[in-house]
Design an enzyme around this catalytic site. Sequence first.
Site: not given
Length: 372
Positions: A8, A79, A122, A183
Amino acid sequence: MKIVITGGLGFIGQHLATRLIAAGHDVLLVDSLIAQIHGDIPSVSVPEGARVVRLDTSLLPEHPELIDGSDAVFHLAAETGTAQSMYRIAHYTGVNCGGTAALLEAIAKCSKRPRHVVLASSRSVYGEGAYVRPDAPTQLLQPAARAPEALAAGDWEPRDASGVALVAVPTPESLPFAPGSIYAATKAAQELLINSTATALGFRSTVFRFQNVYGEGQSLQNPYTGIITIFFNRARQGLDIPLYEDGLESRDFVHVSDIAAALHASLSTDLPPGAVINLGAGQPTSVRTLASSLLQAAGIDVPVRVTGQFRVGDIRHCHADLGLARRLMGFEPQVTLDEGLRRFCAWGVGQPVHEDRSAAATAELRSKGLTK
Ligand SMILES: NC(=O)c1ccc[n+]([C@@H]2O[C@H](COP(=O)([O-])OP(=O)(O)OC[C@H]3O[C@@H](n4cnc5c(N)ncnc54)[C@H](O)[C@@H]3O)[C@@H](O)[C@H]2O)c1
């Protein structure tokens, strides 16, 4: 509502927290303040009215009281360096997948579990995203990752098996996972972890797949992610802007205020359980155009240099199909790229200039065979 945001104190988390507090919610930010984003001695401005606990998400199962009794959790801690994830593999998997697992374990321990868990995923889960052949514009294809030999020869556009260069089109959520990096694989795994536990743990899950989010407050010191911040930081020092490939690769740049607004709206929208929704501007912009628009917005004149370098596993193009976000949430991006860059630069000029570490990061990737 009582709302927890992991990560956050990061870029998106801060914008979201500010919005939620302004709407009258009680907001708790859980963040470990990692040095790559916040510096070795973190100096972070906490949104007024937010409560903050500095904690690694992996430790959440030891502190279920942080989640207990909350109405909603936004899981943003992660990350985020795509290229860096290709060699810090155990670390990225631990933080992103292990952190999500730890959050779920903490939820399982709560006597009053949250009713809604929202994940920041993502567009990278799609790999190259959706394309068509020029002679078959309605048949979506998802090309495999481009071969290093083709990239070495400067053959940048994805091709089908017969060698026809394909054309990028808006990527819908129905495209299967094809992660091209650790990722991306961890974001896909986060989605599966959250959606596969939702029914058993009694929460409604919502997954948002963000395109490239930019704006005020983005870390200017992280050399591993955020091309706008990296370019801006270099330009302010009179350094040139190096473009990978031929600079005509494209991304979908969406201003952070549009993302924060959509996350906020998800709390009060009757979304189907397990909904997976794209968020972006819905427009492709070449990196070359981005660089010149940014320099114009910043009022800085430095050379833009096409390097012909490329990163293994990078995609060529991706932009969001926003049809589902429009249908389910009435989502409509409000901030144009020019306006967003103007706001970013107006904020950025008041920030310290950071030593440029992007060249060292590129050299590090090169030494590991990940940039050619
Ligand atoms: N910014 C983008 O363009 C973009 C695009 C797609 C998806 N996302 C996703 O959105 C989320 C937020 O991204 P952001 O741009 O705000 O990133 P950010 O790096 O600014 O924020 C992430 C925050 O998480 C914290 N964090 C990292 N590891 C942690 C851990 N183990 N425990 C607790 N806190 C930890 C960091 O200190 C940081 O404050 C991420 O999950 C990211 O994968 C971002």
